[in-house]
Scaffold this active site. Structure first.
Site, PDB file in Angstrom:
ATOM      1  N   ASP A   1       0.824  -1.215   0.000  1.00 40.17           N
ATOM      2  CA  ASP A   1       0.000   0.000   0.000  1.00 40.17           C
ATOM      3  C   ASP A   1       0.854   1.260   0.000  1.00 40.17           C
ATOM      4  O   ASP A   1       0.475   2.282  -0.573  1.00 40.17           O
ATOM      5  CB  ASP A   1      -0.927   0.008   1.219  1.00 40.17           C
ATOM      6  CG  ASP A   1      -2.134  -0.890   1.015  1.00 40.17           C
ATOM      7  OD1 ASP A   1      -1.964  -1.980   0.443  1.00 40.17           O
ATOM      8  OD2 ASP A   1      -3.241  -0.505   1.431  1.00 40.17           O
TER       9      ASP A   1
ATOM     10  N   CYS B   1       0.780  -8.170   4.590  1.00 39.50           N
ATOM     11  CA  CYS B   1       0.376  -6.780   4.393  1.00 39.50           C
ATOM     12  C   CYS B   1      -1.112  -6.644   4.096  1.00 39.50           C
ATOM     13  O   CYS B   1      -1.818  -7.621   3.930  1.00 39.50           O
ATOM     14  CB  CYS B   1       1.276  -6.116   3.365  1.00 39.50           C
ATOM     15  SG  CYS B   1       2.939  -5.869   4.060  1.00 39.50           S
ATOM     16  N   ASP B   2      -1.544  -5.400   3.984  1.00 37.96           N
ATOM     17  CA  ASP B   2      -2.908  -4.994   4.291  1.00 37.96           C
ATOM     18  C   ASP B   2      -4.032  -5.889   3.774  1.00 37.96           C
ATOM     19  O   ASP B   2      -4.871  -6.337   4.524  1.00 37.96           O
ATOM     20  CB  ASP B   2      -3.143  -3.576   3.765  1.00 37.96           C
ATOM     21  CG  ASP B   2      -2.298  -2.546   4.489  1.00 37.96           C
ATOM     22  OD1 ASP B   2      -1.277  -2.934   5.080  1.00 37.96           O
ATOM     23  OD2 ASP B   2      -2.641  -1.368   4.459  1.00 37.96           O
ATOM     24  N   LYS B   3      -4.085  -6.136   2.467  1.00 36.62           N
ATOM     25  CA  LYS B   3      -5.242  -6.852   1.919  1.00 36.62           C
ATOM     26  C   LYS B   3      -5.013  -8.353   1.848  1.00 36.62           C
ATOM     27  O   LYS B   3      -5.945  -9.123   1.625  1.00 36.62           O
ATOM     28  CB  LYS B   3      -5.593  -6.319   0.527  1.00 36.62           C
ATOM     29  CG  LYS B   3      -5.691  -4.802   0.444  1.00 36.62           C
ATOM     30  CD  LYS B   3      -6.512  -4.202   1.549  1.00 36.62           C
ATOM     31  CE  LYS B   3      -6.405  -2.687   1.586  1.00 36.62           C
ATOM     32  NZ  LYS B   3      -5.072  -2.166   1.866  1.00 36.62           N
TER      33      LYS B   3
ATOM     34  N   CYS C   1       4.937  -2.574   8.126  1.00 35.59           N
ATOM     35  CA  CYS C   1       5.381  -1.286   8.681  1.00 35.59           C
ATOM     36  C   CYS C   1       5.139  -1.225  10.190  1.00 35.59           C
ATOM     37  O   CYS C   1       4.127  -1.702  10.686  1.00 35.59           O
ATOM     38  CB  CYS C   1       4.703  -0.146   7.960  1.00 35.59           C
ATOM     39  SG  CYS C   1       5.149  -0.073   6.202  1.00 35.59           S
TER      40      CYS C   1
ATOM     41  N   GLU D   1      -6.948   4.829  -0.172  1.00 31.76           N
ATOM     42  CA  GLU D   1      -6.550   5.372   1.122  1.00 31.76           C
ATOM     43  C   GLU D   1      -6.039   6.803   0.951  1.00 31.76           C
ATOM     44  O   GLU D   1      -5.336   7.105  -0.018  1.00 31.76           O
ATOM     45  CB  GLU D   1      -5.445   4.514   1.745  1.00 31.76           C
ATOM     46  CG  GLU D   1      -5.928   3.170   2.216  1.00 31.76           C
ATOM     47  CD  GLU D   1      -4.850   2.375   2.918  1.00 31.76           C
ATOM     48  OE1 GLU D   1      -5.202   1.399   3.597  1.00 31.76           O
ATOM     49  OE2 GLU D   1      -3.652   2.707   2.766  1.00 31.76           O
TER      50      GLU D   1
ATOM     51  N   SER E   1      -5.485   5.048   5.540  1.00 28.92           N
ATOM     52  CA  SER E   1      -4.470   4.114   5.984  1.00 28.92           C
ATOM     53  C   SER E   1      -4.574   3.939   7.487  1.00 28.92           C
ATOM     54  O   SER E   1      -5.000   4.844   8.211  1.00 28.92           O
ATOM     55  CB  SER E   1      -3.086   4.660   5.628  1.00 28.92           C
ATOM     56  OG  SER E   1      -2.081   4.007   6.368  1.00 28.92           O
TER      57      SER E   1
END
Length: 564
Positions: free
Chosen positions: A85, A126-128, A199, A450, A476
């Site tokens: 992202d 990570c995010d998704k 992160c 985001e 985010s």
């Protein structure tokens, strides 16, 4: 995907005379007849060389395969995509991350249904990737364990802690404001992200990795063990062992991810102040599990669960600090001791949630505060409603300055992120303004981008206590300030956010859970009659065009429409 008790799914491709060609194809890859008599476990590997949180996942996949083999299973690895992202932020690439969640789930379904695996170790970070994998696990309902790649180590700059957001993204705003120079910006670039891993703050990836523990689908330690640590490989190895046991015992994701498990996850989310994106993702995972989770549940739980952690972007602590303070198990133990969790829920360990956390304790009471001395008496997320968001909007209230919890100001209206970001960087936003960034919803964006770059620029320029931002897009997990997203209905569906005019007074009341534009119902109706739906931003053969045609509202998790 259901099979009879004691019958392996893989028997559909490994047993009987008619499956001789199938077995021959396995032998061509080096498998033996003995391998095909064991549970065949898919190792779903999100490894790639473009995402810091995924670049080390080969090692975890190898560890998981060792665990599967040691427990008497046959591991079979296959890949899945993943997007960074951060790298896709603030350009048209940000239209793709949320849309990739459905691709990830669909691709795992495709591989499993075609090849008839008996279980899965899902390795993402990570995010998704996290919600996509958990959505697939619930949809397929075969034994599964989720393993994250873990958080990166905390960066440092000039002796102070730093990360990608409370470091680099906010530094862009500082540079624009003239408070730092090019040399310092470059020095921060080189020091903010010191290792592989997701992160370092409590952004979306780490939020979801933590919630996996409360859902019961991730092992204890999944959320906070640092990415470079040997414990992370040991966790993956144990996951391989556990999925073989789950396949033998017939324990499936829907046995674990029940409504009570989701309530446990939301309770944890409120306590730690997780990303507002967790709302989207938990709704989507529950949808796949046929669990009747509602948006209102988040606000209900938020009102009764204190916020006891302040991790970046809300505070100065990072995931490494949480790890050293006792990790997610210690947070859950704090909540359990006050009767806020359903402790009898099954987990992938083979034990209940209560048994998993029974020996946990807090090692640093500043990182994980007691419930009677919290950072805030309500949870990290609030759901707002009003004539600007009849179907709801979401704000990470734990990251909002006290001065902005209640705010009224003139609307500054932008029909897209780029236009708003340019206005911020050019110094055209004034104290008291309320930025409206619209036509960025799941359908209108498409992909519900985001807004980290605008919010980080606002914070970097020192305006986070003076300026609010409202969008039908999302934020985010690294966003802080009065940033209200997921406004539903979205602008492209004719939601009230599409009807706001420049200068309209916007009223924000986070404690009262209200979000309104100060105009009459009659005026809103008149504007709606005059409103014209804009042409789609994406047409033709692209995945985004198909995504925009299928996706539903943020208030329902931005899942695809159900085909009846």
């Amino acid at each position: 995907m259901e099979t009879k008790p004691g019958v392996l799914n893989s028997s559909q491709v490994t047993e009987g005379v008619a499956r001789a060609p199938h077995r021959s194809l396995f032998y061509a890859m080096g498998y033996t007849p003995e391998d095909l008599k064991k549970p065949i476990i898919g190792i779903v590997n999100g490894f790639n060389e473009i995402v810091p949180g995924h670049v080390h996942l080969r090692d975890l996949a190898q560890a998981a395969k060792m665990g599967v083999a040691a427990a008497g299973g046959t591991p079979v690895e296959f890949p899945v995509i993943g997007i960074c992202d951060g790298i896709s932020m603030n350009h048209d690439g940000m239209k793709y991350p949320l849309a990739s969640r459905e691709l990830i789930a669909d691709s795992i379904e495709t591989m499993v249904m075609a090849h008839k695996f008996d279980g899965l170790v899902l390795i993402g970070n990570c995010d998704k990737t996290v919600p996509g994998m958990l959505m697939a696990a619930c949809r397929l309902n075969i034994p599964a364990v989720y393993v994250s790649g873990g958080p990166m180590l905390t960066g440092r700059h000039d002796g102070e802690k730093a990360d990608l957001v409370r470091g680099l993204f906010e530094a862009v705003g500082q540079y624009a404001a003239g408070t730092i120079g090019a040399e310092e910006l470059e020095a921060m670039e080189l020091s903010a992200c010191p290792s592989c891993g997701s992160c370092a703050g409590l952004f979306t990836a780490n939020s979801m990795n933590c919630l996996a523990e409360a859902l019961g689908i991730g092992l204890p330690g999944n959320g906070a063990i640092p990415a470079p640590y040997g414990q992370r490989k040991a966790l993956a190895k144990l996951a391989g062992q556990r999925v073989v046991a789950l396949s033998q015992n017939g324990v499936r994701p829907r046995d674990i991810m029940t409504l009570n498990a989701f309530r446990n996850a939301i309770t944890l989310d409120m306590a730690i102040g997780g990303s507002s994106n967790t709302v989207l993702h938990l709704l989507a995972i529950a949808h796949e599990a046929d669990v009747p989770l509602q948006l209102e549940t988040f606000d209900e739980i938020s009102k009764s669960v204190p916020n006891i952690c302040k991790l970046s972007p809300s505070g100065s602590h990072r995931l490494f600090d949480l790890y050293e303070a006792g990790g997610i198990s210690a947070v859950l133990k704090q909540l359990a001791d006050q009767g806020l969790l359903e402790l009898g829920e099954k987990t992938v360990t083979g034990k209940t949630l209560g048994e998993n956390i029974s020996r946990a304790f807090v090692r640093n009471a500043e990182v994980i505060r007691p419930l009677n001395a919290p950072y805030a008496h309500e949870g990290g997320i609030a759901v707002l409603r009003g004539n600007l968001a009849p179907d709801g909007a979401v704000v990470k209230q734990s990251a909002v300055a006290k001065e902005m919890l209640s705010h009224s100001g003139p609307a500054r209206v932008f029909d897209g992120e780029e236009e708003a970001f340019d206005a911020i960087m050019d110094g055209k936003i004034n104290k008291g303004d309320v930025l409206i960034i619209r036509y960025e919803g799941p359908k209108g964006g498409p992909g519900m981008r985001e807004m980290l770059s605008p919010t980080a620029a606002i914070s970097g320029m020192g305006l986070d206590k003076d300026v609010a931002l409202i969008t039908d897009g999302r934020f985010s997990g690294g966003t802080r300030g009065a940033s209200i997203g997921h406004v539903s209905p979205e602008a492209s569906e004719g939601g009230p956010i599409a009807l706001v005019h420049e200068g309209d007074i916007i009223e924000i009341d986070i404690p009262g859970r209200r979000l309104n534009v100060r105009i009459s119902d009659a005026e809103l109706a008149k504007r709606h009659e005059l409103w014209q739906q804009p042409a789609p931003k994406v047409t033709g053969k692209s995945y985004l065009a198909r995504y925009a045609a299928q996706v539903t509202s943020a208030s329902s998790g931005a899942v695809f429409k159900v085909i009846k």
